[in-house]
Scaffold this motif. Sequence first.
Motif, short mmCIF file in Angstrom:
data_model
loop_
_atom_site.label_atom_id
_atom_site.label_comp_id
_atom_site.label_asym_id
_atom_site.label_seq_id
_atom_site.Cartn_x
_atom_site.Cartn_y
_atom_site.Cartn_z
N ASP A 260 0.81 -1.22 -0.08
CA ASP A 260 -0.03 0.02 -0.02
C ASP A 260 0.76 1.03 -0.21
N GLU A 261 1.88 1.21 0.93
CA GLU A 261 2.81 2.42 0.92
C GLU A 261 3.46 2.46 -0.60
N VAL A 262 4.01 1.56 -1.12
CA VAL A 262 4.77 1.78 -2.46
C VAL A 262 3.90 2.04 -3.64
N TYR A 263 2.87 1.34 -3.68
CA TYR A 263 2.07 1.48 -4.88
C TYR A 263 1.00 2.37 -4.69
N GLY A 264 0.45 2.45 -3.37
CA GLY A 264 -0.48 3.54 -3.22
C GLY A 264 -1.90 3.19 -3.90
N GLY A 265 -2.72 4.17 -4.15
CA GLY A 265 -4.21 3.79 -4.96
C GLY A 265 -5.13 3.74 -3.56
N PRO A 266 -6.58 3.94 -4.22
CA PRO A 266 -7.49 3.69 -3.18
C PRO A 266 -7.68 2.29 -2.90
N GLY A 267 -7.99 2.17 -1.69
CA GLY A 267 -8.41 0.73 -1.05
C GLY A 267 -7.10 -0.05 -0.76
N LYS A 268 -7.53 -1.28 -0.34
CA LYS A 268 -6.42 -2.22 0.03
C LYS A 268 -5.96 -3.01 -1.24
N ARG A 269 -4.73 -3.07 -1.39
CA ARG A 269 -4.22 -3.85 -2.51
C ARG A 269 -3.88 -5.35 -2.21
N PRO A 270 -4.11 -6.23 -3.20
CA PRO A 270 -3.73 -7.62 -2.95
C PRO A 270 -2.24 -7.91 -2.48
N HIS A 271 -1.76 -9.00 -1.53
CA HIS A 271 -0.42 -8.84 -1.21
C HIS A 271 -0.32 -10.65 -0.89
N GLY A 272 0.79 -11.08 -0.35
CA GLY A 272 1.35 -12.24 -0.42
C GLY A 272 0.24 -13.15 0.38
N LEU A 273 0.29 -14.35 -0.19
CA LEU A 273 -0.64 -15.43 0.24
C LEU A 273 -0.01 -15.91 1.98
N PHE A 274 1.24 -15.87 2.03
CA PHE A 274 1.82 -16.30 3.48
C PHE A 274 1.70 -15.17 4.41
N MET A 275 1.21 -13.99 3.84
CA MET A 275 1.26 -12.83 4.74
C MET A 275 -0.23 -12.44 5.12
N GLY A 276 -1.00 -13.40 4.64
CA GLY A 276 -2.57 -12.99 4.91
C GLY A 276 -3.22 -12.37 3.96
N GLY A 277 -2.69 -12.41 2.75
CA GLY A 277 -3.39 -11.46 1.40
C GLY A 277 -4.23 -12.41 0.54
N GLY A 278 -4.35 -13.71 0.87
CA GLY A 278 -5.09 -14.46 -0.14
C GLY A 278 -4.21 -14.78 -1.44
N GLY A 279 -4.87 -15.50 -2.36
CA GLY A 279 -4.04 -15.88 -3.60
C GLY A 279 -4.27 -15.07 -4.56
N ARG A 280 -4.86 -13.81 -4.73
CA ARG A 280 -5.14 -13.09 -5.80
C ARG A 280 -3.62 -12.63 -6.30
N LEU A 281 -2.61 -11.99 -5.55
CA LEU A 281 -1.49 -11.56 -6.21
C LEU A 281 -0.84 -12.76 -6.66
#
Length: 370
Positions: A260-281
């Motif tokens: 979120d910090e590096v890429y910004g943008g509205p809302g939450k961006r998808p992140h790593g599967l092992f970091m609790g972000g699901g499998g979208r990224l």
Amino acid sequence: MASTLSCAASDLAPLLGGGPNSTAMATFLCSRFSAISDQFSDTSYAINNTYLLFSAYLVFAMQLGFAMLCAGSVRAKNTMNIMLTNGPRIGRFDRAGRSVALRGHSASLVVLGSFLLWFGWYGFNPGSFLTILKVYGSSGSYYGQWSAVGRTAVTTTLAGCTAALTTLFGKRLLAGHWNVTDVCNGLLGGFAAITSGCSVVDPWAAIVCGFVAAWVLIGCNKLAEKCNYDDPLEAAQLHGGCGAWGLLFTGLFAKGVYVDEVYGGPGKRPHGLFMGGGGRLLAAQIVQILVICGWVSVTMGPLFYGLHKLKLLRISSEDEMQGMDMTRHGGFAYAYHDEDDLSMKPSGVMMRRVEPTSASPTSYENSPAV
């Protein structure tokens, strides 16, 4: 940073007593404050541009390092053919299909080129931010893009060094000897792997990335030998194999707050599967690997096929055996050549000049009287 500095005379005048001169005084102070704010803006602009130019210089150093790495990894002979469609270099595999190691030109150039690439990678990864003076959120002036730049440099270093050490000891266990060129390739494999997620992962995750990248490189090299695929630079294994692992690694270990910090943008961006972000990224990264393979095949396949048909992709067998220094460049690059390289010795009977010794007469003056 300068955009957060503002002053309004209407807000400042009551603090100055609200008298007849307070408005004029507030206007004057705000005008001075705005001038200082503009100077801060100009300074930030200069710092950001200096950072960008220095990063570009580091990336330019990478090109010098790559040239040295190529020159050190291959010889003046047997070097034009690195494409699978043309078959391996002459002598790369024996009649039974077993791999035969062909010595490179200079291990010193390989090491020097690798260090230049290492140096330039700091412009490639941290320099990709383009700016450095940017505050994240409402953190004030203590946490911003400069923190992400530093973290990116740390993750890049850790991944490369971990991959280099893992390759060093891994190849020692597999081959039974130490090899400095393997260490250099392992180092670059770690850099290639971490580049995808260098700014959005923690340092501990970069160590995992480098460790796995080393074994991916070793495994891809083994697979290339099994397939009789000849690549003197291990470029396909390094950039293809380790690069693909780097994309998957980002889909597994990217941290949400960093994304979120590096890429910004509205809302939450998808992140790593092992970091609790699901499998979208992770799914997006897999699609990206497939798209890259398809794009390269569609664009580069016809190009190399055309060069192959025009006989521009590979030199002749005669040139390959004799060496391009002799056939294309008018002579050896150095005043000496390896005595143990039989391919450089002329065939047939060799005559060697015998120098006189102190025990043998060298002139009539030293001859015994008759």
